[in-house]
Every structure is written in C-alpha cells, then in structure tokens.
Design an enzyme around this catalytic site. Structure first.
Site, PDB file in Angstrom:
ATOM      1  N   ALA A  67      12.670 -14.759  31.638  1.00 47.68           N
ATOM      2  CA  ALA A  67      13.098 -16.051  31.104  1.00 47.68           C
ATOM      3  C   ALA A  67      12.044 -17.115  31.405  1.00 47.68           C
ATOM      4  O   ALA A  67      11.302 -17.021  32.384  1.00 47.68           O
ATOM      5  CB  ALA A  67      14.437 -16.447  31.722  1.00 47.68           C
ATOM      6  N   THR A  91      15.730 -20.551  30.395  1.00 49.54           N
ATOM      7  CA  THR A  91      17.098 -20.820  30.816  1.00 49.54           C
ATOM      8  C   THR A  91      17.753 -21.828  29.870  1.00 49.54           C
ATOM      9  O   THR A  91      17.173 -22.852  29.523  1.00 49.54           O
ATOM     10  CB  THR A  91      17.132 -21.327  32.261  1.00 49.54           C
ATOM     11  OG1 THR A  91      16.665 -20.296  33.127  1.00 49.54           O
ATOM     12  CG2 THR A  91      18.518 -21.753  32.698  1.00 49.54           C
ATOM     13  N   ASN A 116       5.210 -24.658  37.666  1.00 50.82           N
ATOM     14  CA  ASN A 116       5.974 -25.400  36.667  1.00 50.82           C
ATOM     15  C   ASN A 116       7.084 -26.193  37.337  1.00 50.82           C
ATOM     16  O   ASN A 116       7.661 -25.759  38.337  1.00 50.82           O
ATOM     17  CB  ASN A 116       6.538 -24.455  35.592  1.00 50.82           C
ATOM     18  CG  ASN A 116       7.940 -23.970  35.914  1.00 50.82           C
ATOM     19  OD1 ASN A 116       8.928 -24.656  35.643  1.00 50.82           O
ATOM     20  ND2 ASN A 116       8.020 -22.779  36.513  1.00 50.82           N
ATOM     21  N   MET A 118       9.428 -27.653  34.977  1.00 55.60           N
ATOM     22  CA  MET A 118       9.941 -27.947  33.639  1.00 55.60           C
ATOM     23  C   MET A 118      11.327 -28.584  33.688  1.00 55.60           C
ATOM     24  O   MET A 118      11.619 -29.516  32.945  1.00 55.60           O
ATOM     25  CB  MET A 118       9.998 -26.681  32.793  1.00 55.60           C
ATOM     26  CG  MET A 118       8.663 -25.942  32.660  1.00 55.60           C
ATOM     27  SD  MET A 118       7.376 -26.905  31.860  1.00 55.60           S
ATOM     28  CE  MET A 118       7.956 -26.897  30.176  1.00 55.60           C
ATOM     29  N   PHE A 120      14.447 -26.959  33.144  1.00 57.52           N
ATOM     30  CA  PHE A 120      15.384 -26.417  32.146  1.00 57.52           C
ATOM     31  C   PHE A 120      15.393 -27.261  30.865  1.00 57.52           C
ATOM     32  O   PHE A 120      16.465 -27.607  30.346  1.00 57.52           O
ATOM     33  CB  PHE A 120      16.805 -26.341  32.705  1.00 57.52           C
ATOM     34  CG  PHE A 120      17.032 -25.324  33.780  1.00 57.52           C
ATOM     35  CD1 PHE A 120      16.096 -24.346  34.077  1.00 57.52           C
ATOM     36  CD2 PHE A 120      18.223 -25.344  34.517  1.00 57.52           C
ATOM     37  CE1 PHE A 120      16.322 -23.404  35.070  1.00 57.52           C
ATOM     38  CE2 PHE A 120      18.466 -24.409  35.512  1.00 57.52           C
ATOM     39  CZ  PHE A 120      17.519 -23.447  35.796  1.00 57.52           C
ATOM     40  N   SER A 181      16.240 -21.653  40.323  1.00 51.27           N
ATOM     41  CA  SER A 181      15.094 -22.481  39.964  1.00 51.27           C
ATOM     42  C   SER A 181      14.963 -23.624  40.964  1.00 51.27           C
ATOM     43  O   SER A 181      15.958 -24.250  41.337  1.00 51.27           O
ATOM     44  CB  SER A 181      15.274 -23.063  38.560  1.00 51.27           C
ATOM     45  OG  SER A 181      14.287 -24.060  38.309  1.00 51.27           O
ATOM     46  N   ASN A 183      13.625 -26.461  40.293  1.00 55.56           N
ATOM     47  CA  ASN A 183      13.333 -27.675  39.535  1.00 55.56           C
ATOM     48  C   ASN A 183      14.559 -28.453  39.067  1.00 55.56           C
ATOM     49  O   ASN A 183      14.427 -29.447  38.366  1.00 55.56           O
ATOM     50  CB  ASN A 183      12.453 -27.323  38.328  1.00 55.56           C
ATOM     51  CG  ASN A 183      11.144 -26.702  38.760  1.00 55.56           C
ATOM     52  OD1 ASN A 183      10.523 -27.157  39.706  1.00 55.56           O
ATOM     53  ND2 ASN A 183      10.742 -25.631  38.084  1.00 55.56           N
ATOM     54  N   THR A 184      15.751 -27.986  39.418  1.00 51.19           N
ATOM     55  CA  THR A 184      16.983 -28.732  39.173  1.00 51.19           C
ATOM     56  C   THR A 184      17.572 -29.090  40.530  1.00 51.19           C
ATOM     57  O   THR A 184      17.907 -28.188  41.305  1.00 51.19           O
ATOM     58  CB  THR A 184      17.991 -27.911  38.350  1.00 51.19           C
ATOM     59  OG1 THR A 184      17.442 -27.642  37.062  1.00 51.19           O
ATOM     60  CG2 THR A 184      19.311 -28.657  38.195  1.00 51.19           C
ATOM     61  N   LYS A 215      20.253 -14.169  39.293  1.00 47.42           N
ATOM     62  CA  LYS A 215      18.827 -14.269  39.610  1.00 47.42           C
ATOM     63  C   LYS A 215      18.648 -15.084  40.879  1.00 47.42           C
ATOM     64  O   LYS A 215      19.153 -16.206  40.981  1.00 47.42           O
ATOM     65  CB  LYS A 215      18.064 -14.920  38.444  1.00 47.42           C
ATOM     66  CG  LYS A 215      16.541 -14.899  38.624  1.00 47.42           C
ATOM     67  CD  LYS A 215      15.843 -15.287  37.341  1.00 47.42           C
ATOM     68  CE  LYS A 215      14.328 -15.136  37.464  1.00 47.42           C
ATOM     69  NZ  LYS A 215      13.636 -15.427  36.188  1.00 47.42           N
ATOM     70  N   GLY A 291       4.754 -11.838  40.121  1.00 41.18           N
ATOM     71  CA  GLY A 291       3.426 -11.319  40.426  1.00 41.18           C
ATOM     72  C   GLY A 291       3.053 -10.047  39.712  1.00 41.18           C
ATOM     73  O   GLY A 291       2.098  -9.362  40.102  1.00 41.18           O
ATOM     74  N   TYR A 312       5.821 -12.725  33.168  1.00 41.93           N
ATOM     75  CA  TYR A 312       5.644 -13.903  32.323  1.00 41.93           C
ATOM     76  C   TYR A 312       4.239 -14.458  32.500  1.00 41.93           C
ATOM     77  O   TYR A 312       3.433 -14.476  31.576  1.00 41.93           O
ATOM     78  CB  TYR A 312       6.715 -14.952  32.655  1.00 41.93           C
ATOM     79  CG  TYR A 312       6.566 -16.297  31.959  1.00 41.93           C
ATOM     80  CD1 TYR A 312       5.552 -16.570  31.045  1.00 41.93           C
ATOM     81  CD2 TYR A 312       7.456 -17.330  32.217  1.00 41.93           C
ATOM     82  CE1 TYR A 312       5.434 -17.803  30.414  1.00 41.93           C
ATOM     83  CE2 TYR A 312       7.345 -18.567  31.595  1.00 41.93           C
ATOM     84  CZ  TYR A 312       6.322 -18.796  30.703  1.00 41.93           C
ATOM     85  OH  TYR A 312       6.213 -20.016  30.092  1.00 41.93           O
TER      86      TYR A 312
END
Length: 355
Positions: A67, A91, A116, A118, A120, A181, A183-184, A215, A291, A312
């Site tokens: 993702a 996501t 990142n 980002m 979401f 994540s 980032n939230t 996850k 990785g 990714y």
C-alpha cells in the site's frame, strides 16, 4: 536504462510530482485494454511453481506491491500488468482528506530509501469503491488497506474504520487495518491491545467473509509484537503485515520527519518476521514488507516464514520491470534448488533447514 533515466532525469524533479505523473500514466494504461493485456501477457508471472494460496485467496506469485503507491485504487490493473502478484491499494480513509502539507516525500538515493509524511492523502472510501466496482479486464488480486481519518478523534476511530470496511470489504480480495503509519497523529496508539481489540473485532464483523489482516509498525517493542500477534490469532484474523515504515533514522543522514522505508528497514523487518513466525507461524499468514529490493530479499523472507512478500520503495529505484525481474529470479532459484513449488520454501530456515 532505467537507472540512467532515474539519475539523469527523474531525480532532478520533486519526488511527489514524479509519483503523480507515474500514476496518471498508469491510469492511462488502465483504459487501454489492448496494451494492458499485451503487457500482462509479457510481464505477469506465469510459472505455476510460483503460485501461493493464502487465507483462501489464490495468488499467481508471492511478491506484490505494498500500500502507498495506488492510494485511490486508480491503477491497480496496470500495476498487475507490470508483474505484481497482488496489489494493495490505499491507505484509504472513510472521508476524503488532502494529507499533510508539501513537501512530504523525499528520496535518499545513497541509502536506497525514501521518507514520507504523506498523511493518508486520498479521495475517500466512496471514491475508491466506485473505482473498485468497475469491471476488470485482468485477473488482479487486490487488497484494500484502510486507515483512520485524521480529523476523527480516537474515541470515534472504530466507527470510522467500520465505515470504510462496510464500503470496501465486499470489493476486496483481502482487507487490511492500518494502525501503524507514523504520519497520522495518535494512529500508532491504536496498536495497544486494549484499543486494538475492539477495533479489529468490529472491522472483522463488518468485513464478513473477506480475509482481514492488521499492519504493524517496526518500532513496536518485541513484547508488543507478541501481544498483537496473540490478539490477531485469538480473534481469528487472516494474517499480519509486517512492517510499515519506521521513525528510526539509524543508518541514514536525513533529519526529515515521517516514515522511513527502503534498505535501512531491511534488518528490522526481517527480525519482526522471524519473531512473528515463531509466535503464530502456522496459525496466521505473515506478509513481509520493508527493505525488499530483489529476488534474494524475497527468497530470504519466504525462508523465514513469510507467505507473501511486498515492496514499494524498490520500484522507485528499480523501475517498471522490477516485479518481473524478482519473479524471474525466484523461478530460477526454485529450479536451481530442485523445488517444484514456492510453497516448499516457506519457513524452511525457520525450522533449521536449508534451501
């Protein structure tokens, strides 16, 4: 050729701008059925020995796209045509949201990594559901990764996830609850078992027969990894995806905030995989990500007990033929070691065998 294009052209432009251009090109490819089928016929894994079955879903090969790339489920068929055995979209959040301010995506070529933050950014669950309902011309295996809407407070997180699951689970081959994540704000707090149990219970009930996975972050303490693994097994989840990006900066020079992915995550991701396999191997499927750069990395994850493997960041540095090269390398390894199926490899090193 791609390496030259990357170093001389792509690396000179903003990383997110290049990503959006790539997604637009893949969406264009998605509406060109003849070209898409030609690419699929050339690049999609055809080796029967690579086939894997996990949580009742048949995968043409073990390596898929994690993702984060196809955030809005707009180009998953084109990505399948490039050779991925499955594509995990998202996501996706219940409500549309713009994500964090730019710049928010940074390349670290010397470390083969990216950072990142980002947040979401996506068009929301309703928009993703419309795209997923469209008729498909390729047999793509599609997972859907869901997360919490940023403005939703923690005490409403369960309802927020359930809203997404209600729309998206019927359209997915499997569903993933992302609580990892960085980032939230506050999202990773949901990995605490006392908060995670009611969340996963509610989403599992909503998902129905769609396999549900969770996850987790690589930054969890080992005892917390064990606790989440035990919870997932207790609730009858289909599996665990390990791991998301890390907030650690070990081995890199950048001080940018956000989640780090790519080569620096390799060692910790493999450690978490081995721990999970010891804890719940045989009861839950484990999807290893973090990785992964080449066929050697995928092979190592399979030996350590991963049923499926995702990547990714490696595609950013490896180019559009990355998945095809990995599956070709896996086929060669199977023949070299005298195996007739990739299933014979899974978990062999975890029980002291060699492959």
């Amino acid at each position: 050729m791609y390496r030259l294009v990357f170093t001389q052209v792509l690396s000179r432009f903003d990383a997110e701008a290049v990503h959006h251009l790539t997604v637009r090109l893949l969406r264009l490819l998605s509406v060109l059925p003849v070209v898409k089928r030609l690419l699929y016929g050339w690049l999609a894994p055809r080796d029967e020995s690579l086939r894997v079955q996990a949580f009742g879903v048949h995968f043409p090969a073990p390596f898929g796209l994690a993702a984060g790339f196809d955030k809005d489920a707009g180009c998953f068929e084109a990505l399948a045509a490039l050779g991925f055995g499955h594509v995990e979209v998202g996501t996706i959040t219940a409500r549309a949201q713009p994500g964090n301010p730019r710049p928010r995506l940074f390349r670290l070529p010397e470390s083969r990594a990216i950072i990142n933050r980002m947040g979401f950014n996506n068009a929301g669950a309703h928009a993703a559901a419309r795209r997923l309902r469209r008729s498909r011309s390729l047999p793509a295996v599609v997972g859907v990764n869901i997360g919490k809407t940023k403005v939703v407070p923690e005490n409403e997180a369960v309802a927020d996830y359930v809203s997404s699951a209600r729309l998206l689970a019927p359209l997915a081959d499997y569903l993933v609850v992302n609580v990892s994540s960085p980032n939230t704000p506050g999202l990773r707090d949901l990995q605490a078992v006392e908060l995670l149990r009611p969340l996963l219970t509610a989403v599992r009930e909503t998902a129905g027969r769609t396999p549900l996975l969770v996850k987790i972050a690589p930054d969890l303490a080992d005892e917390d990894i064990d606790a989440v693994a035990d919870l997932a097994a207790d609730l009858g989840l289909a599996g665990i995806i390990a791991t998301n990006t890390t907030i650690s900066r070990a081995g890199v020079s950048s001080a940018e905030t956000g989640g780090l992915s790519g080569r620096p995550l390799k060692s910790r991701s493999l450690e978490v995989l081995r721990r999970l396999h010891r804890r719940v191997g045989g009861r839950l499927a484990i999807v290893s990500v973090g990785g992964v750069e080449d066929a050697d990395d995928v092979w190592a994850r399979l030996l350590a007990g991963a049923t499926l493997v995702q990547g990714y960041t490696g595609m950013i540095y490896g180019g559009p033929l990355w998945a095809w090269r990995i599956h070709r390398g896996l086929s060669r390894r199977l023949r070299r070691h005298g195996h007739t199926s990739i299933r014979e490899v899974i978990g062999r090193s975890a029980v002291g065998e060699t492959a």
